[in-house]
Design an enzyme around this catalytic site. Sequence first.
Site, PDB file in Angstrom:
ATOM      1  CB  ALA A  65      33.585  30.900  35.273  1.00 48.24           C
ATOM      2  N   GLY A 108      32.786  32.510  39.991  1.00 45.25           N
ATOM      3  CA  GLY A 108      33.107  31.106  40.216  1.00 45.25           C
ATOM      4  C   GLY A 108      34.140  30.904  41.317  1.00 45.25           C
ATOM      5  CD  GLU A 111      29.165  30.688  41.360  1.00 43.13           C
ATOM      6  OE1 GLU A 111      29.951  30.899  40.406  1.00 43.13           O
ATOM      7  OE2 GLU A 111      27.963  30.477  41.188  1.00 43.13           O
ATOM      8  CD  GLU A 131      28.832  35.345  38.966  1.00 39.81           C
ATOM      9  OE1 GLU A 131      28.479  36.231  39.776  1.00 39.81           O
ATOM     10  OE2 GLU A 131      29.359  34.272  39.322  1.00 39.81           O
TER      11      GLU A 131
HETATM   12  C1  HXC Z   1      39.284  35.230  32.317  1.00 42.60           C
HETATM   13  C2  HXC Z   1      40.364  36.752  33.631  1.00 42.60           C
HETATM   14  C3  HXC Z   1      39.331  36.708  34.584  1.00 42.60           C
HETATM   15  C4  HXC Z   1      38.244  35.826  34.331  1.00 42.60           C
HETATM   16  C5  HXC Z   1      40.797  38.102  35.273  1.00 42.60           C
HETATM   17  N1  HXC Z   1      41.248  37.637  34.098  1.00 42.60           N
HETATM   18  N2  HXC Z   1      39.631  37.562  35.591  1.00 42.60           N
HETATM   19  N3  HXC Z   1      40.327  36.016  32.511  1.00 42.60           N
HETATM   20  N4  HXC Z   1      38.268  35.115  33.191  1.00 42.60           N
HETATM   21  N5  HXC Z   1      37.237  35.683  35.196  1.00 42.60           N
HETATM   22  C6  HXC Z   1      42.485  37.999  33.388  1.00 42.60           C
HETATM   23  C7  HXC Z   1      42.390  39.369  32.754  1.00 42.60           C
HETATM   24  O1  HXC Z   1      41.731  39.291  31.542  1.00 42.60           O
HETATM   25  C8  HXC Z   1      43.850  39.722  32.612  1.00 42.60           C
HETATM   26  O2  HXC Z   1      44.409  39.036  31.504  1.00 42.60           O
HETATM   27  C9  HXC Z   1      44.474  39.112  33.852  1.00 42.60           C
HETATM   28  O3  HXC Z   1      43.562  38.103  34.303  1.00 42.60           O
HETATM   29  C10 HXC Z   1      44.679  40.108  34.983  1.00 42.60           C
HETATM   30  O4  HXC Z   1      43.437  40.756  35.241  1.00 42.60           O
HETATM   31  P1  HXC Z   1      43.248  42.350  35.309  1.00 42.60           P
HETATM   32  O5  HXC Z   1      41.833  42.620  35.080  1.00 42.60           O
HETATM   33  O6  HXC Z   1      44.249  42.996  34.446  1.00 42.60           O
HETATM   34  O7  HXC Z   1      43.671  42.614  36.826  1.00 42.60           O
HETATM   35  P2  HXC Z   1      43.166  43.815  37.769  1.00 42.60           P
HETATM   36  O8  HXC Z   1      43.115  45.089  36.974  1.00 42.60           O
HETATM   37  O9  HXC Z   1      44.036  43.744  38.974  1.00 42.60           O
HETATM   38  O10 HXC Z   1      41.664  43.449  38.175  1.00 42.60           O
HETATM   39  C11 HXC Z   1      41.362  42.309  38.941  1.00 42.60           C
HETATM   40  C12 HXC Z   1      39.853  41.979  38.857  1.00 42.60           C
HETATM   41  C13 HXC Z   1      39.415  41.871  37.388  1.00 42.60           C
HETATM   42  C14 HXC Z   1      39.031  43.076  39.576  1.00 42.60           C
HETATM   43  C15 HXC Z   1      39.640  40.654  39.611  1.00 42.60           C
HETATM   44  O11 HXC Z   1      40.319  40.970  36.728  1.00 42.60           O
HETATM   45  C16 HXC Z   1      38.030  41.353  37.184  1.00 42.60           C
HETATM   46  O12 HXC Z   1      37.059  42.066  37.380  1.00 42.60           O
HETATM   47  N6  HXC Z   1      37.915  40.084  36.730  1.00 42.60           N
HETATM   48  C17 HXC Z   1      36.641  39.494  36.362  1.00 42.60           C
HETATM   49  C18 HXC Z   1      35.829  39.174  37.612  1.00 42.60           C
HETATM   50  C19 HXC Z   1      34.521  38.544  37.219  1.00 42.60           C
HETATM   51  O13 HXC Z   1      33.656  39.122  36.554  1.00 42.60           O
HETATM   52  N7  HXC Z   1      34.309  37.295  37.630  1.00 42.60           N
HETATM   53  C20 HXC Z   1      33.108  36.567  37.351  1.00 42.60           C
HETATM   54  C21 HXC Z   1      33.285  35.795  36.085  1.00 42.60           C
HETATM   55  S1  HXC Z   1      31.804  34.911  35.684  1.00 42.60           S
HETATM   56  P3  HXC Z   1      45.002  39.832  30.252  1.00 42.60           P
HETATM   57  O14 HXC Z   1      45.406  38.721  29.329  1.00 42.60           O
HETATM   58  O15 HXC Z   1      43.911  40.696  29.745  1.00 42.60           O
HETATM   59  O16 HXC Z   1      46.140  40.591  30.834  1.00 42.60           O
HETATM   60  C22 HXC Z   1      31.783  33.675  36.774  1.00 42.60           C
HETATM   61  C23 HXC Z   1      30.558  32.875  36.960  1.00 42.60           C
HETATM   62  C24 HXC Z   1      30.112  32.266  35.788  1.00 42.60           C
HETATM   63  O17 HXC Z   1      32.697  33.382  37.471  1.00 42.60           O
HETATM   64  C25 HXC Z   1      28.720  31.832  35.893  1.00 42.60           C
HETATM   65  C26 HXC Z   1      27.885  32.257  34.794  1.00 42.60           C
HETATM   66  C27 HXC Z   1      28.578  32.810  33.601  1.00 42.60           C
END
Ligand code: HXC
Length: 257
Positions: A65, A108, A111, A131
């Site tokens: 998400a 997400g 999911e 998360e």
């Molecule tokens: C918004 C995101 C994002 C996300 C990545 N990006 N994941 N933006 N929401 N979930 C954006 C980053 O901010 C970045 O933008 C760009 O995408 C590239 O990501 P990087 O982190 O620079 O890439 P990398 O170093 O290759 O790492 C990849 C990754 C990492 C390991 C997948 O991006 C990551 O950990 N993402 C978050 C994963 C996560 O926590 N997902 C769960 C979300 S919560 P910029 O503009 O900074 O360059 C969820 C459930 C919600 O899904 C339910 C309850 C809340």
Amino acid sequence: ADYETILVEQRGAVTLVTLNRPKALNALNSQVLSDLLAAMAAFDADDSQRCAVLTGSEKAFAAGADIKEMQHQGFADMYGHDFFAGWDRFTRTRKPIIAAVAGYALGGGCEVAMMCDFILAADTAKFGQPEVKLAVTPGMGGSQRLTRAVGKAKAMEMCLTGRMMDAEEAERAGLVSRIVPAADLVEEAMKTATTIAEMAPLAAIANKEMVNAAYETTLSAGVQFERRLFHGLFGSADQKEGMAAFVEKRPGKWTGK
Ligand code: HXC
């Protein structure tokens, strides 16, 4: 139709939907949800379309998400608007949807892949529910669907630690149906979708409906549901055609009736 965050292409009877926010690793914001809901409603309503494939990019199916969209929301915003409830409509799509996952399917993203009817994984796929690292929990069904798919031990470890599962582990655990080389992922998913698209349409929907019922109900109620749907298909022209075609050693020709 034109969408902002997804690409939709019809190839024969298969609809290919590609998540397309590459700069955000296909993070799922409200626009993605509304685009996907519109695309899946159009797919379900279009009699020429029989199966869908949902995919992302080589690097990410979807990295979750959209954290930037959620960051400043409060309880009243989230609970008051029942944030994420719209995804339930995605799961009510009646025709089969295959998730073709390469790279990250996190939060997400994992999911949504699990909301599809089955997951084909590239050898590069990585699944996780990270998360907890953001001080929250899955919010689109991950704690429930992952637990049903892989059992409590793995689901609990993944939700509590945020650890990712690679494609091999995901296949062993029963989260994905098969692993294919990343370069062949979309082609292989399209091939599988085409096989499904060539089946009698009512049978495809009925099979999807009854396998999904196994998630929702007791064994005896599920077996009863299966048998009634099975009985019902004997009221279809395609059942007569399918069995005649077998006896006459020729391919069946479906009318969807
Ligand atoms: C918004 C995101 C994002 C996300 C990545 N990006 N994941 N933006 N929401 N979930 C954006 C980053 O901010 C970045 O933008 C760009 O995408 C590239 O990501 P990087 O982190 O620079 O890439 P990398 O170093 O290759 O790492 C990849 C990754 C990492 C390991 C997948 O991006 C990551 O950990 N993402 C978050 C994963 C996560 O926590 N997902 C769960 C979300 S919560 P910029 O503009 O900074 O360059 C969820 C459930 C919600 O899904 C339910 C309850 C809340």
